[in-house]
Design a protein around this motif. Structure first.
Motif, PDB file in Angstrom:
ATOM      1  N   LEU A  43      43.258  69.013 -58.071  1.00 22.64           N
ATOM      2  CA  LEU A  43      44.145  69.073 -57.372  1.00 22.64           C
ATOM      3  C   LEU A  43      42.802  68.630 -56.105  1.00 22.64           C
ATOM      4  N   ALA A  44      42.011  68.918 -56.474  1.00 21.40           N
ATOM      5  CA  ALA A  44      40.696  68.733 -55.083  1.00 21.40           C
ATOM      6  C   ALA A  44      40.146  67.374 -55.816  1.00 21.40           C
ATOM      7  N   VAL A  45      40.225  66.969 -56.950  1.00 23.36           N
ATOM      8  CA  VAL A  45      40.181  65.236 -56.679  1.00 23.36           C
ATOM      9  C   VAL A  45      41.161  64.438 -56.750  1.00 23.36           C
ATOM     10  N   SER A  46      42.769  64.664 -56.401  1.00 18.70           N
ATOM     11  CA  SER A  46      43.531  64.372 -56.017  1.00 18.70           C
ATOM     12  C   SER A  46      43.141  64.139 -54.422  1.00 18.70           C
ATOM     13  N   ARG A  47      43.091  65.321 -53.819  1.00 23.27           N
ATOM     14  CA  ARG A  47      43.230  65.497 -52.448  1.00 23.27           C
ATOM     15  C   ARG A  47      41.827  64.084 -52.078  1.00 23.27           C
ATOM     16  N   VAL A  48      41.095  64.623 -52.324  1.00 22.53           N
ATOM     17  CA  VAL A  48      39.948  63.577 -52.397  1.00 22.53           C
ATOM     18  C   VAL A  48      40.086  61.792 -52.404  1.00 22.53           C
ATOM     19  N   MET A  49      40.682  61.872 -53.358  1.00 20.80           N
ATOM     20  CA  MET A  49      42.071  59.882 -53.617  1.00 20.80           C
ATOM     21  C   MET A  49      41.930  59.882 -52.901  1.00 20.80           C
ATOM     22  N   ALA A  50      43.453  61.251 -52.184  1.00 26.59           N
ATOM     23  CA  ALA A  50      44.299  60.530 -51.588  1.00 26.59           C
ATOM     24  C   ALA A  50      43.474  60.378 -50.333  1.00 26.59           C
ATOM     25  N   GLU A  51      42.849  61.471 -49.308  1.00 30.59           N
ATOM     26  CA  GLU A  51      42.389  61.473 -48.117  1.00 30.59           C
ATOM     27  C   GLU A  51      41.544  60.441 -48.223  1.00 30.59           C
ATOM     28  N   GLY A  52      41.050  59.683 -48.953  1.00 30.64           N
ATOM     29  CA  GLY A  52      39.468  58.809 -49.220  1.00 30.64           C
ATOM     30  C   GLY A  52      40.409  57.450 -49.384  1.00 30.64           C
ATOM     31  N   SER A  53      41.317  57.279 -49.590  1.00 33.53           N
ATOM     32  CA  SER A  53      42.195  56.162 -49.691  1.00 33.53           C
ATOM     33  C   SER A  53      41.491  55.476 -50.953  1.00 33.53           C
ATOM     34  N   ILE A  75      35.305  63.575 -48.974  1.00 33.92           N
ATOM     35  CA  ILE A  75      36.506  62.383 -48.416  1.00 33.92           C
ATOM     36  C   ILE A  75      35.514  61.045 -47.430  1.00 33.92           C
ATOM     37  N   PHE A  76      34.894  61.582 -47.021  1.00 31.63           N
ATOM     38  CA  PHE A  76      33.862  60.982 -45.655  1.00 31.63           C
ATOM     39  C   PHE A  76      33.092  59.715 -46.458  1.00 31.63           C
ATOM     40  N   LEU A  77      32.650  60.251 -48.048  1.00 32.67           N
ATOM     41  CA  LEU A  77      31.692  59.797 -48.676  1.00 32.67           C
ATOM     42  C   LEU A  77      32.559  58.557 -49.469  1.00 32.67           C
ATOM     43  N   LEU A  78      33.356  59.060 -49.746  1.00 31.42           N
ATOM     44  CA  LEU A  78      34.455  58.127 -50.738  1.00 31.42           C
ATOM     45  C   LEU A  78      34.961  57.019 -50.186  1.00 31.42           C
ATOM     46  N   ARG A  79      35.552  57.245 -48.740  1.00 35.88           N
ATOM     47  CA  ARG A  79      36.243  56.079 -47.853  1.00 35.88           C
ATOM     48  C   ARG A  79      34.482  55.341 -47.199  1.00 35.88           C
TER      49      ARG A  79
END
Length: 377
Positions: A43-53, A75-79
């Protein structure tokens, strides 16, 4: 004024080392692997993917580990990483009607065609701490499903469409290509496709709060969850050299279709209106909140009063991005010595001017001597 500070670079490098030490924790405890984060914190992975686009569970797990569990930082790192990737093209629009479902529920029809599929959910748990998890037990394997899920299940909204009881879901006039907010800044007015893109990567907590407000009267919305789906969908890319689309991968998605309030006019009779949510991974709460926010921001175009916070498109779009909000808030930690000194000097000058302009206190009038009776009393 700014004050020269010696050793600033050395202090920053030491801060990096302290952060590594803080993130790692007790070296006697085995280090978390990316596979553990990916498989046991989905669930944490899903949120980071979603908000990290960016739909990449491995990179999302890496970001969570690097951020020591701070999901907004992850999320910032992934974006930031996403901006370095080349773009090869645009995929064919996803058909969520053909998703390989793991969960599918509706609160509008009990006997929905295809059936209710509960799947993995916390909805029916008692929210009591499960201390057996301390023993790191291995879960018992599930028995195979007695009835396999249908390859494609009709959407609940299609049932309403057959009777013209819900507004049609049609592309915008001219079907313009949607803007890419990951490469272009947000501008207003924003069409619905842009708003939905903004909401898909918006902060879950913000959308949850604003969606909740619409149900409490700040938006006059009375929604029904027509359908919530979670599963995987194939991603197809049209190859010009071949003349047809080919499957390039598979992604997990959560989709929410909300139906809300009647609407109608002289041309069309009363009918339900829509709110829509779609996010990467397994994120029902986010998809539902997104659908509520989408419907709230359509108030003006539907001829409704738009006087609640969730109805304000500019407010919603510009304040829902957690990366931007976090950056603007945390910039207050940076040096503001000049600004503060300027305010401090101004405050001192104003106080001095006020004290100088204040009239001198009048001399106190002499008080008559107390009589013997008053003194005794």
């Amino acid at each position: 004024m700014y004050v020269a500070v010696k050793g600033g670079e050395r202090a920053i490098l030491n801060s990096y080392r302290l952060l590594d030490e803080y993130r790692r924790g007790d070296p006697a405890v085995p280090e978390l692997s990316l596979a553990q984060i990916r498989e046991q914190m989905p669930l944490a992975v899903s949120r980071v993917m979603a908000e990290g686009s960016l739909h990449d569970p491995h990179l999302a797990a890496l970001a969570i580990k690097q951020a020591a569990g701070d999901l907004i930082e992850a999320i910032f790192l992934l974006r930031a990483y996403r901006t370095t990737l080349p773009r090869f093209g645009y995929t064919v629009p996803l058909d969520t009607g053909t998703m390989q479902l793991r969960r599918r529920i509706s609160s509008t029809y009990k006997d929905v065609p295809g059936g209710q599929v509960l799947g993995p959910t916390y909805d029916y748990t008692q929210r009591l701490l499960d201390f057996s998890l301390e023993a790191e037990r291995v879960a018992d394997p599930l028995p195979p499903a007695e009835v396999p899920l249908a390859a494609a299940m009709p959407r609940v909204t299609e049932l309403l469409e057959r009777e013209a009881l819900i507004e049609p879901d049609l592309p915008a006039a001219g079907d313009p290509a949607p803007r890419d907010l990951t490469r272009e800044p947000l501008t207003l007015p924003a069409e619905r496709a842009t708003r939905l893109q903004n909401l898909a990567r918006a902060d879950e907590g913000f959308l949850l709060s604003m969606g909740y407000s619409t149900q409490r009267g700040y938006g006059n919305s009375h929604p029904f969850a027509a359908e919530i789906r979670y599963g995987s969908a194939e991603v197809e890319l049209f190859v010009e050299e071949l003349g047809f689309a080919v499957t390039v991968g598979e992604i997990e998605l959560t989709e929410c279709q909300m139906v809300s309030q009647f609407s109608g006019n002289a041309e069309a009779g009363p009918r339900f209106t829509r709110g829509y949510g779609l996010v990467f991974g397994y994120g029902e709460r986010k998809a539902m909140s997104m659908a509520l926010a989408d419907r709230a921001m359509r108030a003006e175009e539907l001829g409704e009063a738009a006087d609640a916070p969730a109805n304000d498109v500019e407010f919603m779009l510009y304040h829902s991005d957690n990366v931007e909000a976090s950056g603007f808030t945390q910039h207050l930690k940076l040096p503001h010595y000049v600004d503060f000194q300027a305010n401090l000097e101004l405050l001192r000058r104003l106080r001095a001017e006020r004290e100088a302009a204040a009239p001198a206190p009048a001399a106190a009038a002499p008080q008559p001597a107390a009589t013997q009776e008053e003194t005794l009393a």
